[in-house]
Design an enzyme around this catalytic site. Structure first.
Site, mmCIF file in Angstrom:
data_model
loop_
_atom_site.group_PDB
_atom_site.id
_atom_site.type_symbol
_atom_site.label_atom_id
_atom_site.label_comp_id
_atom_site.label_asym_id
_atom_site.label_seq_id
_atom_site.Cartn_x
_atom_site.Cartn_y
_atom_site.Cartn_z
ATOM 1 C CE LYS A 173 12.603 5.890 -8.088
ATOM 2 N NZ LYS A 173 12.713 4.705 -6.770
ATOM 3 C CD GLU A 232 -0.784 -0.193 -14.676
ATOM 4 O OE1 GLU A 232 -0.995 -0.179 -15.765
ATOM 5 O OE2 GLU A 232 -0.264 -1.103 -13.912
ATOM 6 C CD GLU A 243 -2.372 -2.535 -1.731
ATOM 7 O OE1 GLU A 243 -1.939 -1.518 -1.706
ATOM 8 O OE2 GLU A 243 -2.647 -3.127 -3.035
HETATM 9 P P1 NAD Z 1 5.576 2.872 -3.473
HETATM 10 O O1 NAD Z 1 4.488 3.914 -3.938
HETATM 11 O O2 NAD Z 1 6.211 3.149 -2.276
HETATM 12 O O3 NAD Z 1 6.631 3.023 -4.527
HETATM 13 C C1 NAD Z 1 6.491 2.984 -5.745
HETATM 14 C C2 NAD Z 1 7.625 3.727 -6.550
HETATM 15 O O4 NAD Z 1 7.445 5.001 -6.318
HETATM 16 C C3 NAD Z 1 9.138 3.594 -6.188
HETATM 17 O O5 NAD Z 1 9.990 3.405 -7.309
HETATM 18 C C4 NAD Z 1 9.382 4.693 -5.112
HETATM 19 O O6 NAD Z 1 10.860 5.042 -5.088
HETATM 20 C C5 NAD Z 1 8.624 5.812 -5.944
HETATM 21 N N1 NAD Z 1 8.269 7.027 -4.946
HETATM 22 C C6 NAD Z 1 8.055 6.858 -3.697
HETATM 23 N N2 NAD Z 1 7.691 8.120 -3.401
HETATM 24 C C7 NAD Z 1 7.864 8.889 -4.519
HETATM 25 C C8 NAD Z 1 7.578 10.368 -4.745
HETATM 26 N N3 NAD Z 1 7.283 11.079 -3.692
HETATM 27 N N4 NAD Z 1 7.778 10.745 -5.947
HETATM 28 C C9 NAD Z 1 7.824 9.916 -6.874
HETATM 29 N N5 NAD Z 1 8.314 8.548 -6.779
HETATM 30 C C10 NAD Z 1 8.162 7.978 -5.513
HETATM 31 O O7 NAD Z 1 4.933 1.389 -3.840
HETATM 32 P P2 NAD Z 1 5.596 0.150 -3.584
HETATM 33 O O8 NAD Z 1 5.498 -0.101 -2.019
HETATM 34 O O9 NAD Z 1 7.035 -0.044 -4.202
HETATM 35 O O10 NAD Z 1 4.653 -1.013 -4.410
HETATM 36 C C11 NAD Z 1 3.493 -1.732 -3.735
HETATM 37 C C12 NAD Z 1 2.265 -0.589 -4.126
HETATM 38 O O11 NAD Z 1 2.294 -0.799 -5.784
HETATM 39 C C13 NAD Z 1 1.132 -1.485 -3.717
HETATM 40 O O12 NAD Z 1 -0.099 -0.423 -3.266
HETATM 41 C C14 NAD Z 1 0.408 -1.972 -4.932
HETATM 42 O O13 NAD Z 1 -1.214 -2.292 -4.912
HETATM 43 C C15 NAD Z 1 0.760 -1.146 -5.961
HETATM 44 N N6 NAD Z 1 0.862 -1.658 -7.336
HETATM 45 C C16 NAD Z 1 -0.288 -1.368 -8.085
HETATM 46 C C17 NAD Z 1 -0.316 -2.039 -9.453
HETATM 47 C C18 NAD Z 1 -1.623 -1.943 -10.295
HETATM 48 O O14 NAD Z 1 -1.521 -2.164 -11.535
HETATM 49 N N7 NAD Z 1 -2.545 -1.558 -10.053
HETATM 50 C C19 NAD Z 1 0.607 -3.039 -9.904
HETATM 51 C C20 NAD Z 1 1.926 -3.316 -9.041
HETATM 52 C C21 NAD Z 1 1.604 -2.559 -7.611
#
Ligand code: NAD
Length: 503
Positions: free
Chosen positions: A191, A266, A397
Site C-alpha cells: 500500500k 521505520e 520533526e
Molecule cells: P505517514 O505516516 O503519514 O504515511 C505513511 C504511510 O502510512 C502512507 O502510505 C499512509 O497512507 C499510511 N497510513 C496512514 N495512516 C494509516 C493507518 N491508520 N493505517 C495504516 N496505514 C496508514 O508518513 P508520511 O507523511 O507519508 O511520511 C513521512 C514520515 O515518514 C516522516 O515522519 C519520516 O521521518 C518517516 N520516514 C521514516 C523513515 C525511516 O527509515 N525511519 C524513512 C522514510 C520516512
C-alpha cells in the site's frame, strides 16, 4: 541531452498511458480498478496540476489482494532459492533499464530533485540485487549441540506481509522493504502513500514483467485510514513493514493488535549533527548542508539539529548562511536543481508553521523562512540559530529544508542536548578526537551513527532507529529475522536421563 526541456518532453511520454487508463491496482497479476470504481487524483507539487486518477482501494480490494497473496504463498515459499535469486536480479535489471523513467515520474509526483532521484532509482536496483544474492541462503540456520541433543535451527518465511510506504523517496524505500520480503519467500501486499502512487505502479509492473508469479506481489492504492488500516487488520497478513510517521506507527500497532501482527517500524527522526571545534570544519559544513537540504529535507535521516561548539559557532553560522543563499531551489526536473517543492499544501503549511514557532520561541531566523513564488510548494531553505533544546523547532520533526542550530559548551552538554528528544534514528559526529568519538558514539541514543561523515549507506549494515524512531532493523539477516520464523528442532542423541512420573 538531459536538460529541463528534454525531461519535460519525456515526462509527457511517460504520463500519457497513466492519463488514459489511470493508475490501477495490481492484484493476482491483474491490473484492476478499485472494487468500488472510485478514484482519487494524484497532483504534482510543482504546479498543482492533476497527473492521473488513481484506484481508490479500500477493504474489499485489500481483501482480494490478501487472498491472492495467501494463495501464491506456498508455491513462492517453496521455489528453489536460486530461481528466486534469478527473478529478483531480473527485476533489478529492469529497474536499471527504466531508471530514467522512474526518476522523472518520481520527481514530478513528489517534487524531489532529479539529481537525487536518478541515483535513488538505481539504489532500488541495488536493493534487489543485494537481497537476490541472499535468497538462496535465507532459510539457513545453526547447529547448536547440547550434552544430550543436537539442536538445529532453520528459518521459514512468515507468510503474506503488508508493506506500507511513505511519499518521501517512495520508489527506493519500497524496494528496500519489498526485496527482502520476496527474498525470504514471503508474498506481499503493498500500500504506497496516496501522494506518490506513480513509481509504485511502475515497480509492480516491472516485477510482473520480470516473471514474478501472479499474486506474489500485489499493489493496492488508497488512503491510509481506509486501505492502509484494512491491511493492518487483515487476518491473512502476518506482518506489517511500515515506513512513515511515528504517530502512524502507533496507530498501526493498535490496529494490528487483534490479529497479533508482527510489526517493523521505520519512523521519524530529529537527528543531531554535532560539530566540535577540532573538526575538519570545511567537510563538516558540506555534510551539514547536504544532510538537511538534500531531498528537500524530507528525509528521515536528515540532520535537522545542528549542535555546534560555542567557540566556532559564529564563524560556522556565517559560512552556513552564505552557502544556504547559493542553494538552487527550482523545478525538480532541472538537473541543476538542489531543492524542489514540498509534497503538498498541508505539508508546506506545516513546514512554514515552524517558522512562526521558531520566531515565537525566540530563536533567530538566520536564513529563509518564506514561500518562493505563488505556484507549487517551494520554500526557501531555512536556518534558525540561537535555539535551545526546549523549543518546538528543536524537538519536533519538521521534515523540510529547515535546520535548527543550538550551541554547546563542552562534550557533556552536547551529549545531553543530542539525547534530549523522543527520537533516536541517526546521529552525525564531527571531531578529530578519537577517544571522544568512542565515548560519544557509545552514549548517543541513535540506531545509526556516522563519524566525520554524512549518511553513506552500506547495505549489509543494520538500518533502523531506537526510541520513537522505530522498531526493528533492516539489512541482510536483520531483514530476514522479521520476514521469517525461526524454528528450533532438538534431536536426542542417545538415551539421556528423563524424569519419570507415575512410574
Ligand atoms: P505517514 O505516516 O503519514 O504515511 C505513511 C504511510 O502510512 C502512507 O502510505 C499512509 O497512507 C499510511 N497510513 C496512514 N495512516 C494509516 C493507518 N491508520 N493505517 C495504516 N496505514 C496508514 O508518513 P508520511 O507523511 O507519508 O511520511 C513521512 C514520515 O515518514 C516522516 O515522519 C519520516 O521521518 C518517516 N520516514 C521514516 C523513515 C525511516 O527509515 N525511519 C524513512 C522514510 C520516512
Amino acid at each position: 541531452m538531459t536538460d529541463l526541456n528534454s525531461h519535460l518532453e519525456k515526462l509527457e511520454t511517460h504520463l500519457a498511458r497513466f492519463r488514459q487508463t489511470g493508475i490501477m491496482n495490481l492484484i493476482g497479476g491483474q491490473s484492476v480498478p478499485a472494487a468500488s470504481g472510485e478514484t482519487f487524483q494524484t497532483v504534482s507539487p510543482v504546479d498543482e496540476s492533476p497527473i492521473a486518477g488513481v484506484a481508490m482501494g479500500d477493504k474489499d480490494d485489500i481483501d482480494a489482494a490478501a487472498r491472492a497473496a495467501r494463495e501464491a504463498f506456498p508455491a513462492w515459499a517453496a521455489i528453489d532459492g536460486a530461481k528466486r535469486k534469478k527473478i529478483l536480479h531480473d527485476i533489478a535489471d529492469a529497474i536499471v533499464e527504466r531508471a530514467e523513467e522512474i526518476a522523472i515520474c518520481e520527481c514530478w509526483d513528489t517534487g524531489q530533485a532529479y539529481r537525487f532521484m536518478s541515483k535513488a532509482a538505481l539504489r532500488g536496483a541495488e536493493n534487489f540485487r543485494f537481497f537476490a544474492d541472499l535468497a538462496p541462503s535465507a532459510r539457513d540456520g545453526k547447529s547448536l549441540p547440547s550434552p544430550h541433543h543436537l539442536n538445529v535451527t532453520s528459518r521459514a518465511p512468515i507468510g503474506s506481509v503488508g508493506v506500507i510506504t511513505p511519499w518521501n523517496t517512495p520508489f527506493m524505500l519500497s524496494t528496500w522493504k519489498i526485496a527482502p520480503a520476496l527474498a525470504a519467500g514471503c508474498t506481499v501486499v503493498h500500500k504506497p502513500a496516496e501522494f506518490s502512487p506513480l513509481t509504485a505502479r511502475i515497480l509492480a509492473e516491472i516485477a510482473h514483467d520480470a516473471g514474478l508469479p501472479d499474486g506474489v506481489w500485489n499493489l493496492v492504492n488508497g488512503l491510509g485510514e481506509t486501505a492502509g488500516k484494512a491491511l493492518t487488520e487483515h487476518r491473512d497478513i502476518k506482518a506489517i513493514a511500515f515506513v512513515g510517521e511515528s504517530r502512524t506507527g502507533s496507530m498501526i500497532m493498535k490496529q494490528g493488535a487483534d490479529t497479533l501482527k508482527r510489526v517493523h517500524f521505520e519512523l521519524g527522526g530529529k537527528n543531531p549533527v554535532v560539530v566540535f571545534d577540532d573538526a575538519d570544519l570545511e567537510r563538516a559544513l558540506d555534510a551539514v548542508i547536504f544532510m538537511i537540504y538534500s531531498l528537500n529535507g524530507e528525509r528521515c535521516t536528515s540532520s535537522s539539529r545542528l549542535l555546534v561548539q560555542e567557540t566556532i559557532a559564529e564563524e560556522f553560522h556565517a559560512r552556513l548562511v552564505e552557502r544556504i543563499g547559493k542553494l538552487k531551489v527550482g523545478h525538480p526536473l532541472d538537473p541543476a536543481t538542489e531543492i524542489g517543492p514540498l509534497i503538498d499544501k498541508t505539508h508546506f503549511d506545516k513546514v512554514l508553521s515552524y517558522v512562526d514557532a521558531g520566531r515565537q520561541d525566540g530563536a533567530t531566523l538566520a536564513a529563509g523562512g518564506a514561500r518562493i513564488g505563488n505556484k507549487g510548494w517551494f520554500v526557501e531553505p531555512t536556518l534558525f540559530t540561537g535555539a535551545n533544546s526546549a523549543m518546538r523547532i528543536a524537538q519536533e520533526e519538521v521534515f523540510g529544508p529547515f535546520l535548527t542550530s543550538i550551541t554547546f559548551k563542552d562534550e557533556v552538554e552536547a551529549l545531553a542536548i543530542a539525547n534530549d528528544v523522543d527520537y533516536g534514528l541517526t546521529g552525525y559526529l564531527w571531531t578529530n578526537d578519537l577517544t571522544r568519538t568512542l565515548r560519544f558514539s557509545d552514549a548517543l541514543e541513535a540506531g545509526m551513527i556516522w563519524v566525520n561523515s554524512e549518511n553513506v549507506r552500506h547495505l549489509p549494515t543494520p538500518f533502523g532507529g531506537m526510541k520513537a524512531s522505530g522498531i526493528g532493523r533492516d539489512g541482510g539477516d536483520w531483514s530476514f529475522e522479521f520476514y521469517m520464523e525461526q524454528k528450533n528442532i532438538a534431536f536426542a542423541t542417545g538415551q539421556h536421563k528423563m524424569t519419570r512420573l507415575g512410574a
